[in-house]
Design a protein around this motif. Sequence first.
Motif, short mmCIF file in Angstrom:
data_model
loop_
_atom_site.label_atom_id
_atom_site.label_comp_id
_atom_site.label_asym_id
_atom_site.label_seq_id
_atom_site.Cartn_x
_atom_site.Cartn_y
_atom_site.Cartn_z
N ILE A 149 0.80 -1.09 -0.10
CA ILE A 149 -0.03 -0.09 -0.08
C ILE A 149 0.92 1.22 -0.10
N VAL A 150 1.80 1.27 0.94
CA VAL A 150 2.74 2.29 0.99
C VAL A 150 3.74 2.74 -0.29
N TRP A 151 3.96 1.43 -0.81
CA TRP A 151 4.90 1.74 -2.11
C TRP A 151 3.72 2.28 -3.57
N LYS A 152 2.65 1.65 -3.27
CA LYS A 152 1.53 2.25 -4.21
C LYS A 152 1.22 3.64 -4.10
N ARG A 153 1.02 4.07 -2.92
CA ARG A 153 0.44 5.40 -2.78
C ARG A 153 1.39 6.56 -2.17
N GLY A 154 2.50 6.11 -1.71
CA GLY A 154 3.56 7.23 -1.37
C GLY A 154 3.27 7.19 0.19
N ALA A 155 3.76 8.43 0.53
CA ALA A 155 3.54 8.89 2.29
C ALA A 155 2.14 8.93 2.53
N LEU A 156 2.02 8.02 3.71
CA LEU A 156 0.44 7.97 4.29
C LEU A 156 0.49 8.24 5.77
N ALA A 157 -0.60 8.56 6.17
CA ALA A 157 -1.01 8.47 7.62
C ALA A 157 -1.39 7.15 7.96
N VAL A 158 -1.72 6.91 9.25
CA VAL A 158 -1.99 5.46 9.48
C VAL A 158 -3.70 5.63 9.19
N LYS A 159 -4.27 6.46 9.23
CA LYS A 159 -5.78 6.47 8.75
C LYS A 159 -5.76 6.20 7.62
N ASP A 160 -4.99 6.58 6.30
CA ASP A 160 -4.97 6.33 5.01
C ASP A 160 -4.94 5.01 4.79
N VAL A 161 -3.79 4.27 5.38
CA VAL A 161 -3.52 2.87 5.48
C VAL A 161 -4.64 1.87 5.96
N PHE A 215 1.17 11.44 11.99
CA PHE A 215 2.15 10.77 11.62
C PHE A 215 2.34 10.48 10.27
N CYS A 216 3.34 10.65 9.37
CA CYS A 216 3.25 10.27 8.10
C CYS A 216 4.54 9.09 7.57
N PHE A 217 4.09 8.00 7.32
CA PHE A 217 4.92 7.25 7.04
C PHE A 217 5.35 6.97 5.45
N THR A 218 6.66 6.84 5.21
CA THR A 218 7.11 6.45 3.88
C THR A 218 8.04 5.48 3.80
N PRO A 219 8.26 4.86 2.68
CA PRO A 219 9.21 3.69 2.46
C PRO A 219 10.54 4.24 2.26
N ARG A 220 11.56 3.48 2.92
CA ARG A 220 13.06 3.74 3.16
C ARG A 220 13.62 3.07 1.98
N ILE A 221 12.93 2.10 1.30
CA ILE A 221 13.64 1.51 0.01
C ILE A 221 12.41 1.37 -1.05
N SER A 222 12.59 1.31 -2.31
CA SER A 222 11.69 1.19 -3.30
C SER A 222 11.19 -0.40 -3.14
N ARG A 223 10.08 -0.63 -3.87
CA ARG A 223 9.81 -2.22 -3.87
C ARG A 223 10.75 -3.03 -4.85
N GLU A 224 11.39 -2.28 -5.80
CA GLU A 224 12.56 -3.24 -6.54
C GLU A 224 13.69 -3.21 -5.69
N GLN A 225 14.20 -2.25 -4.83
CA GLN A 225 15.26 -2.57 -4.11
C GLN A 225 14.85 -3.56 -3.19
N ALA A 226 13.71 -3.72 -2.54
CA ALA A 226 13.08 -4.82 -1.65
C ALA A 226 13.41 -6.11 -2.36
N ARG A 227 12.98 -6.30 -3.50
CA ARG A 227 13.17 -7.51 -4.36
C ARG A 227 14.54 -7.82 -4.68
N THR A 228 15.54 -6.82 -4.79
CA THR A 228 16.95 -7.29 -5.10
C THR A 228 17.38 -7.60 -3.80
N LEU A 229 16.99 -7.11 -2.67
CA LEU A 229 17.70 -7.40 -1.43
C LEU A 229 17.18 -8.83 -0.96
#
Length: 136
Positions: free
Chosen positions: A24-36, A75-89
């Motif tokens: 969800i966060v990768w798809k939509r970007g920075a989100l608050a808890v309510k958004d998620v 509070f706003c939550f954002t990914p520290r790595i991209s989906r592609e970086q996660a797949r690589t790792l």
Amino acid sequence: MPPLPDYRPERLSLGPLEAEIMEIVWKRGALAVKDVHDELLSDPDRELAYASVTTVLRRLVQKGWLSCDTSQRAFCFTPRISREQARTLTAHSRLQAFLSVGTPEVVAAFADSLDEASVEQLGAIAERIRQARGER
């Protein structure tokens, strides 16, 4: 596949709800808890407490998958790595685990069981390794 990213989460393993929230966060970007929470509850048959989503988001921050901006009221939550970086790792981690327990005989038996497309992929990987070693 891109090279290994400089940043790596402390723990790569994700539970099912953690993985769903990361998508969800990768798809939509920075989100608050309510958004998620709202996104998760878009399925009418699903029940999930707001506090549970908050807990999982905080756990993802602790694991190093998300960062949390606490400067705003929500509070706003954002990914520290991209989906592609996660797949690589993840792929790198699995390969390292396979190679750490695999003797040459095990690796050879694995290679013998591959289909033609997989053999072609291995050939492309071998070529990339030769190129990378040549650049050193």
